[in-house]
Write an enzyme that holds these catalytic residues in place. Structure first.
Site, short mmCIF file in Angstrom:
data_model
loop_
_atom_site.label_atom_id
_atom_site.label_comp_id
_atom_site.label_asym_id
_atom_site.label_seq_id
_atom_site.Cartn_x
_atom_site.Cartn_y
_atom_site.Cartn_z
CB CYS A 1 12.78 8.62 1.36
SG CYS A 1 11.30 9.38 0.80
CB CYS B 1 10.97 11.53 2.61
SG CYS B 1 10.40 9.88 2.18
CG ASP B 2 14.56 12.79 4.24
OD1 ASP B 2 13.48 13.35 4.96
OD2 ASP B 2 14.96 11.71 4.53
C1 FAD Z 1 14.49 7.07 7.21
C2 FAD Z 1 12.96 7.22 6.37
C3 FAD Z 1 12.32 8.34 6.15
C4 FAD Z 1 11.25 8.54 5.86
N1 FAD Z 1 10.72 9.43 5.67
C5 FAD Z 1 9.53 9.66 5.21
C6 FAD Z 1 8.67 11.02 4.87
O1 FAD Z 1 9.30 11.99 5.69
N2 FAD Z 1 7.22 11.02 4.50
C7 FAD Z 1 6.91 9.64 3.80
O2 FAD Z 1 5.70 9.87 3.33
N3 FAD Z 1 7.55 8.68 4.12
C8 FAD Z 1 8.75 8.40 4.47
N4 FAD Z 1 9.51 7.42 4.61
C9 FAD Z 1 8.75 6.14 3.90
C10 FAD Z 1 7.62 5.58 5.04
O3 FAD Z 1 8.28 5.53 6.09
C11 FAD Z 1 7.26 4.27 4.38
O4 FAD Z 1 6.61 4.52 3.18
C12 FAD Z 1 5.96 3.83 5.30
O5 FAD Z 1 6.57 3.77 6.60
C13 FAD Z 1 5.56 2.42 4.80
O6 FAD Z 1 4.52 2.07 5.74
P1 FAD Z 1 4.04 0.48 5.95
O7 FAD Z 1 3.05 0.31 6.79
O8 FAD Z 1 3.84 -0.22 4.55
O9 FAD Z 1 5.35 -0.36 6.21
P2 FAD Z 1 6.70 -0.10 7.41
O10 FAD Z 1 6.59 1.43 8.02
O11 FAD Z 1 7.92 -0.62 6.79
O12 FAD Z 1 6.31 -0.91 8.75
C14 FAD Z 1 6.31 -2.34 8.38
C15 FAD Z 1 5.82 -2.81 9.93
O13 FAD Z 1 5.52 -4.32 9.78
C16 FAD Z 1 6.13 -5.00 10.89
N5 FAD Z 1 6.53 -6.34 10.49
C17 FAD Z 1 7.48 -6.69 9.60
N6 FAD Z 1 7.58 -8.13 9.59
C18 FAD Z 1 6.89 -8.41 10.43
C19 FAD Z 1 6.20 -9.79 10.87
N7 FAD Z 1 6.73 -11.01 10.50
N8 FAD Z 1 5.19 -9.88 11.84
C20 FAD Z 1 4.62 -8.75 12.37
N9 FAD Z 1 5.11 -7.59 11.98
C21 FAD Z 1 5.95 -7.66 11.01
C22 FAD Z 1 7.50 -3.85 11.14
O14 FAD Z 1 7.69 -4.15 12.59
C23 FAD Z 1 6.61 -2.76 10.99
O15 FAD Z 1 6.08 -2.41 12.14
C24 FAD Z 1 10.59 7.27 5.19
C25 FAD Z 1 11.45 6.04 5.19
C26 FAD Z 1 12.62 5.95 6.05
C27 FAD Z 1 13.33 4.64 5.95
#
Ligand code: FAD
Length: 323
Positions: A148, A151-152
C-alpha cells in the site's frame, strides 16, 4: 494481541443461533459496523474469520487514521475498535463462515463452529493482496515490504524503492511513490505493461521512475529491515543483488467473496456490487469495506462503509418492524 473473544451467551436451539445483525469479518469495516449496530441495541455478532482484526493488524504503524497524531499500531487500532463495539454490547466470536443461504429468511450462515440465522447480514470479509511468495516477503512485511503506497509511501522519503507489477495499480502507486522516494524502479516480468496507455506515458515521462523489464524479484534481503533485493532476468537467467530500501507489491487483490458467488452480484474481479447505501441485490444483505471496494482500500474508508452498512441494516429492520 489482547483481543477478548467473548463466546456468545444467547441460548442456541439445535446449535443454531439467531441474531438480528450478523457481521462477517473483524477488520475495520466489520468492527465499525458492530459499533453502530451495538449502539442501536441490536446486539450484533461478529464472526472474526481467520484473520483477527483484518489486514491492518499486519501493519506496524498506521499514520493516516485521524485522531492519532503520533500514529497508532495496526493491531492496537483494531483492538480499540473491538473494545468500543463491545462496550455497547457487540459480541465477537472466533468463527469463519463456510456457506451462506441468502434465498431464505432469516438468512442461514454455516460456520466452522455452528450455524447462524440472521435477520440482516453485513459482509465485511475484506480482500487479500496477492503475494509473490518469495523468501523474505512475509518476514519483512511492514519493515520494507508493503502492499500500500498511500499507507507507507511517507516512510520512504529519499529512499530507493522497487515496485513489482505491470498493471494500472503498479503504475498508479509507482507514480504516487515519486512524491517521496529518490527513485522508483518498476519491475515487470514481461517487456510490455498491462496498464492503460495514459498511465504508461505518465510513468515513462516521470524522471524518478525506471523500468526493469523481463525481471522478477526472487528474494528480499535484509536484517532488521530490507536492505536489498535479488533479481532474475527471466530471458537471460542472470541473477543480481541490488541495494533497496523498499519493495511495493502490486500484483492484484483478491476479494474474499467466493462464498457469495451465486447469490449476490459480483463484478468481474469478484467485488460485491454495491452503491453508496452498501446494499446488495438481496434486501437485508449489505457489504462494507474491501469486499465491495476496489478503489480506496483504506482503514478509514472501510470503517466508514461499515458504519453506513450498519445504519442501513438498522433502517431495514425498522422497515420490517423487527425493532
Ligand atoms: C500490510 C498492510 C498495511 C496497511 N496499512 C494501512 C495503513 O497504514 N492505513 C490504511 O488506511 N490502510 C492500510 N492498509 C489497508 C487496510 O488494512 C484495509 O483497507 C482494511 O483493513 C480493509 O478493511 P476491511 O474491514 O474491509 O477488510 P479486512 O481488513 O481485509 O478484514 C477482513 C476480515 O474478514 C474476515 N473474513 C474473511 N473471510 C471470512 C469468512 N468467510 N467468515 C468470517 N470472516 C471472514 C477476515 O478474517 C478479516 O477479519 C494496509 C493493508 C496492508 C495489507
Amino acid at each position: 494481541m489482547d483481543f477478548n473473544l467473548t463466546g456468545i451467551q444467547a441460548t442456541p436451539s439445535n446449535g443454531v443461533q439467531h441474531v438480528k445483525v450478523l457481521i462477517l469479518g473483524s477488520g475495520p469495516a466489520g468492527l465499525s459496523a458492530a459499533l453502530y449496530a451495538a449502539r442501536a441495541e441490536l446486539s450484533p455478532l461478529v464472526l472474526t474469520g481467520s484473520e483477527l482484526g483484518g489486514q491492518v493488524s499486519l501493519t506496524y504503524t498506521v499514520e493516516n487514521y485521524p485522531g492519532f497524531p503520533n500514529g497508532v499500531g495496526g493491531t492496537e487500532l483494531v483492538e480499540l475498535f473491538q473494545k468500543q463495539a463491545e462496550r455497547f454490547g457487540a459480541k465477537v466470536e472466533f468463527d469463519t463462515a463456510t456457506a451462506v443461504n441468502l434465498s431464505q429468511r432469516p438468512f442461514e450462515i454455516t460456520a466452522v463452529n455452528k450455524k447462524y440465522l440472521a435477520d440482516t447480514l453485513i459482509i465485511s470479509t475484506g480482500a487479500t493482496p496477492l503475494h509473490l511468495n518469495i523468501p523474505g516477503e512475509q518476514e519483512f512485511t511492514g519493515r520494507g515490504v508493503s502492499y500500500c503506497a498511500t499507507c507507507d509511501g511517507w516512510f520512504f522519503k529519499d529512499k530507493d524503492v522497487f515496485v513489482v507489477g505491470g498493471g494500472d495499480s503498479a503504475l498508479e502507486e509507482g507514480i504516487f511513490l515519486t512524491r517521496y522516494a529518490r527513485s522508483v524502479s518498476i519491475v515487470h516480468r514481461r517487456k510490455e505493461l498491462r496498464a492503460g496507455a495514459i498511465l504508461q506515458s505518465r510513468a515513462k515521462s516521470e524522471s524518478k521512475i525506471h523500468f526493469m523489464w523481463n525481471t522478477v524479484v526472487t528474494d528480499v534481503l535484509g536484517d532488521e529491515k530490507v536492505h536489498g533485493l535479488r533479481f532474475k532476468n527471466v530471458e537471460s537467467g542472470e541473477v543480481v543483488d541490488r541495494p533497496a530500501d523498499g519493495l511495493f507489491i502490486f500484483i492484484g487483490h483478491q476479494p474474499n467473496t467466493q462464498l457469495f458467488q451465486n447469490q449476490l452480484d459480483l463484478d468481474e474481479r469478484g467485488y460485491i456490487k454495491t452503491g453508496i447505501t452498501m446494499e446488495t441485490r438481496v434486501p437485508g444483505v449489505f457489504v462494507a469495506g474491501e469486499a465491495g471496494d476496489p478503489h480506496y482500500r483504506q482503514v478509514i474508508t472501510s470503517a466508514g462503509m461499515g458504519a453506513a452498512a450498519a445504519m442501513q441494516a438498522i433502517r431495514f429492520l425498522e422497515s420490517q418492524d423487527r425493532i
